[in-house]
Scaffold this active site. Structure first.
Site, PDB file in Angstrom:
ATOM      1  NE  ARG A   1      43.318  25.839  54.235  1.00  0.00           N
ATOM      2  CZ  ARG A   1      43.696  24.669  53.821  1.00  0.00           C
ATOM      3  NH1 ARG A   1      42.360  23.835  53.284  1.00  0.00           N
ATOM      4  NH2 ARG A   1      44.611  23.869  54.942  1.00  0.00           N
TER       5      ARG A   1
ATOM      6  CE1 TYR B   1      38.661  47.660  40.852  1.00  0.00           C
ATOM      7  CE2 TYR B   1      39.921  45.681  40.719  1.00  0.00           C
ATOM      8  CZ  TYR B   1      39.552  46.822  41.509  1.00  0.00           C
ATOM      9  OH  TYR B   1      40.331  47.092  42.509  1.00  0.00           O
TER      10      TYR B   1
ATOM     11  CG  ASP C   1      32.469  42.131  38.604  1.00  0.00           C
ATOM     12  OD1 ASP C   1      31.680  42.993  39.191  1.00  0.00           O
ATOM     13  OD2 ASP C   1      33.849  42.224  38.956  1.00  0.00           O
TER      14      ASP C   1
ATOM     15  CE  LYS D   1      35.610  47.467  45.158  1.00  0.00           C
ATOM     16  NZ  LYS D   1      36.277  47.121  44.216  1.00  0.00           N
TER      17      LYS D   1
END
Ligand code: PLP
Length: 379
Positions: free
Chosen positions: A47, A99, A171, A196
């Site tokens: 992690r 978004y 972003d 994306k």
């Protein structure tokens, strides 16, 4: 310094000495041997870090010219972790048409914890100046925005933010570092939905948060490790593989998108085209000053007809959420990506019910244009 088309292929991994694999192995181990308590080589538990994640993080840091990068299980996990570095009563200013998922997590999740958000049109610096409050800690922008391709001047916003001790996050999902490197323009943080363009093949979910300095990176890594939305070994591997072709893919997406935008703009049944590469775009010059390209995303509206009829005859474009992969996709933002934004808010933002968004793929452009031509005739 190496050019970006070289970095996408080489940075983050050098063939390892053990077996000499040119393509990196997938390291699935969740835990790492300690040579005495607390004395481990590079990793102790997956992690916190693992080899595949480090490779792709290093690659992104190199492309974005960032101090460091943290890899997440999704773009939303990266965005949420950034907000979790804030505290109750901190204030964030956000680009109006971000978004839909970003709008949703800010208003429906983080407002519950008394983090405050103001949504403003950041293309006009004056709106930002008036929105800044005593407790403003972060300005969060997308440029170009989704789905209307609004451009915000990153340098100017960074200067304004820093003059008030506020951090700036961009972003960069739509442009990718091939066309835009926000940290070189003054941003403190860069977000990616790697789902994306970075992944590029509609087969992996992931996100990144790059930081311009050590202090911010350490804070992000602390929250990430505490909360746990980390990128897996195989997903790290897939994204690193996807990025190897990022440079050629982005140029191919853009080449096709420019032709599609020109075709739509000159079509008499099309009323509006939103693409930052069109000279008619209201912020074309600012776009040119901070990006080296325009990418493959565009939106348009028909003068008459309905999106439903337009969609029916499409054969090359697939009706689907998401964007940025090799295949061309089409969506209707008001019904899909932005369905969680209330209609009144959508109207303020200018997202019409009939707006159609294209993620232009890298198929042969003649097939793409033919598909659109027939669909517009049937709309
Ligand atoms: C898709 C997307 C996100 C969210 O990323 P996920 O990987 O789907 O969680 C954030 N920002 C933009 C601009 C996006 O397109």
């Amino acid at each position: 310094m190496k050019k970006i088309a070289t970095k996408v292929i080489h940075d983050g991994y050098t063939p390892e000495p053990l077996a000499g694999c040119v393509s990196p192995p997938v390291y699935l181990s969740t835990t790492y041997i300690q040579d005495g308590v607390g004395n481990f080589k590079d990793h102790d538990y997956c992690r916190t870090s693992h080899p595949n994640r480090n490779m792709v993080e290093d690659n992104i840091s190199s492309l974005e010219q960032a101090y460091g990068t943290a890899g997440f299980s999704s773009g939303m996990a990266a965005i949420s972790t950034l907000i979790l570095t804030l505290k109750a009563n901190d204030h964030v200013i956000v680009s109006g048409n971000v978004y839909g998922g970003t709008y949703r997590v800010f208003t429906k999740v983080f407002e519950k914890f008394d983090i405050k958000f103001s949504f403003v049109d950041t293309t006009d610096l004056k709106n930002l100046e008036t929105a800044i409050l005593e407790n403003t800690k972060l300005i969060y922008i997308e440029t170009p925005t989704n789905p209307l391709m609004d451009i915000t001047d990153i340098r100017k916003v960074a200067d304004l933010a820093h003059s008030k001790n506020i951090k700036l996050c961009v972003d960069n999902t739509f442009m990718t570092p091939i066309f835009q490197k926000p940290i070189t323009l003054g941003a403190d943080y860069v977000i990616h939905s790697a789902t994306k363009y970075l992944g590029g093949h509609s087969d992996v979910l992931g996100g990144f948060l790059s930081c311009s300095n050590k202090e911010d990176l350490e804070e992000v890594r602390f929250v990430q490790n505490s909360c746990g939305a980390v990128l897996s070994a195989f997903d790290s591997w897939l994204i690193l593989r996807g990025i190897k072709t990022l440079s050629v893919r982005m140029l191919a997406h853009q080449q096709n998108a420019i032709k599609v935008a020109d075709f739509l703009e000159s079509h008499d049944k099309v009323s509006k085209v939103f693409y930052s590469g069109l000279k008619s775009h209201f912020n074309y010059e600012i776009g040119l000053s901070q990006t080296s390209g325009f990418g493959g995303m565009l939106s348009f509206e028909l003068k008459s007809g309905t999106p439903e009829n337009f969609l029916k005859s499409l054969k090359i474009f697939t009706l689907a959420e998401s964007l940025g992969a090799v295949e061309s996709l089409v969506s209707v933002p008001a019904l899909m990506t932005h369905a969680s934004v209330p209609k009144e808010q959508r109207e303020i933002l200018g997202i019409a019910d009939g707006l159609i968004r294209l993620s232009v793929g890298i198929e042969d452009v003649e097939d793409i244009l033919e598909d659109l031509k027939l669909a517009i005739d049937q709309a």
